[in-house]
Design a protein around this motif. Structure first.
Motif, short mmCIF file in Angstrom:
data_model
loop_
_atom_site.label_atom_id
_atom_site.label_comp_id
_atom_site.label_asym_id
_atom_site.label_seq_id
_atom_site.Cartn_x
_atom_site.Cartn_y
_atom_site.Cartn_z
N ARG A 179 -1.61 0.93 -2.48
CA ARG A 179 -1.02 -0.08 -1.48
C ARG A 179 0.27 0.06 -0.90
O ARG A 179 0.35 -0.37 0.05
CB ARG A 179 -1.00 -1.51 -2.64
CG ARG A 179 -2.07 -2.10 -3.15
CD ARG A 179 -2.04 -3.40 -3.80
NE ARG A 179 -1.24 -3.40 -5.10
CZ ARG A 179 -1.80 -3.17 -6.24
NH1 ARG A 179 -3.11 -2.99 -6.26
NH2 ARG A 179 -1.02 -2.97 -7.29
N ASN A 180 1.25 0.88 -1.70
CA ASN A 180 2.40 1.04 -1.40
C ASN A 180 2.35 2.00 0.17
O ASN A 180 2.92 1.89 1.06
CB ASN A 180 3.27 1.84 -2.17
CG ASN A 180 3.73 0.90 -3.04
OD1 ASN A 180 3.89 -0.49 -2.79
ND2 ASN A 180 4.27 1.34 -4.36
N LYS A 181 1.33 2.89 0.18
CA LYS A 181 1.03 3.81 1.30
C LYS A 181 0.69 2.97 2.39
O LYS A 181 1.04 3.17 3.55
CB LYS A 181 0.00 5.15 0.79
CG LYS A 181 0.70 6.22 0.10
CD LYS A 181 -0.23 7.23 -0.26
CE LYS A 181 0.51 8.26 -1.44
NZ LYS A 181 -0.09 9.10 -1.83
N ALA A 182 -0.54 1.83 2.02
CA ALA A 182 -0.95 1.32 3.13
C ALA A 182 0.15 0.27 3.74
O ALA A 182 0.19 0.20 4.81
CB ALA A 182 -2.06 0.32 2.60
N LYS A 183 1.19 -0.06 2.95
CA LYS A 183 2.10 -0.93 3.48
C LYS A 183 2.91 -0.16 4.40
O LYS A 183 3.30 -0.85 5.33
CB LYS A 183 2.77 -1.38 2.36
CG LYS A 183 2.35 -2.56 1.63
CD LYS A 183 3.31 -2.94 0.67
CE LYS A 183 2.71 -3.92 -0.53
NZ LYS A 183 3.47 -4.34 -1.48
N LYS A 184 3.14 1.23 4.07
CA LYS A 184 4.12 2.03 4.69
C LYS A 184 3.50 2.28 6.08
O LYS A 184 4.17 2.71 7.03
CB LYS A 184 4.17 3.40 4.01
CG LYS A 184 5.63 3.92 3.99
CD LYS A 184 5.75 5.20 3.19
CE LYS A 184 7.49 5.36 2.88
NZ LYS A 184 7.62 6.49 2.17
N GLY A 185 2.19 2.47 6.27
CA GLY A 185 1.28 2.98 7.27
C GLY A 185 1.65 1.70 8.20
O GLY A 185 1.49 1.72 9.61
N LYS A 186 1.42 0.34 7.82
CA LYS A 186 1.78 -0.84 8.73
C LYS A 186 3.04 -0.93 9.45
O LYS A 186 3.06 -1.27 10.51
CB LYS A 186 1.44 -1.90 8.02
CG LYS A 186 -0.06 -2.05 7.56
CD LYS A 186 -0.42 -3.45 6.83
CE LYS A 186 -1.94 -3.55 6.44
NZ LYS A 186 -2.30 -4.61 5.89
N ALA A 187 4.06 -0.40 8.86
CA ALA A 187 5.42 -0.71 9.32
C ALA A 187 5.86 0.13 10.31
O ALA A 187 5.26 1.09 10.80
CB ALA A 187 6.52 -0.39 7.88
#
Length: 98
Positions: free
Chosen positions: A90-98
């Motif tokens: 989930r944290n990697k997915a959030k980072k990809g969106k930023a």
């Protein structure tokens, strides 16, 4: 081995224990994170989920390892590994969106 007076009976260190380590080693230990997607929680769960040793002693009582995992919101070593992977994903997915 940490002195009993510094151990939280539910797992981990109590405030006295964290203060002791700050005073003696300069370590800045923080309280356990029971829920959420904190990267510190993911790291702890991944590390402790792969620790050697039993979750229960010969009498069936939970070891300090299991108590620590519970303090961080996991019910077993397998659960800790699963939660760590999910939090990291989930944290990697959030980072990809930023």
């Amino acid at each position: 081995m940490v002195a009993k007076r510094f151990q939280n009976p539910q797992g981990g260190l109590n405030q006295k224990g964290r203060d002791f380590f700050k005073r003696t080693t300069g370590a800045n230990l923080k309280r356990p994170v029971k829920s959420g997607d904190n990267p510190r929680r993911a790291s702890f769960l991944a590390r402790m989920g792969n620790m050697k040793g039993p979750e229960r002693d010969a009498k069936g009582k939970p070891t300090r390892l299991l108590l620590s995992l519970r303090a961080w919101g996991a019910s077993s070593k397998a659960d800790a590994r699963k939660k760590a992977a999910a939090i990291s994903k989930r944290n990697k997915a959030k980072k990809g969106k930023a």
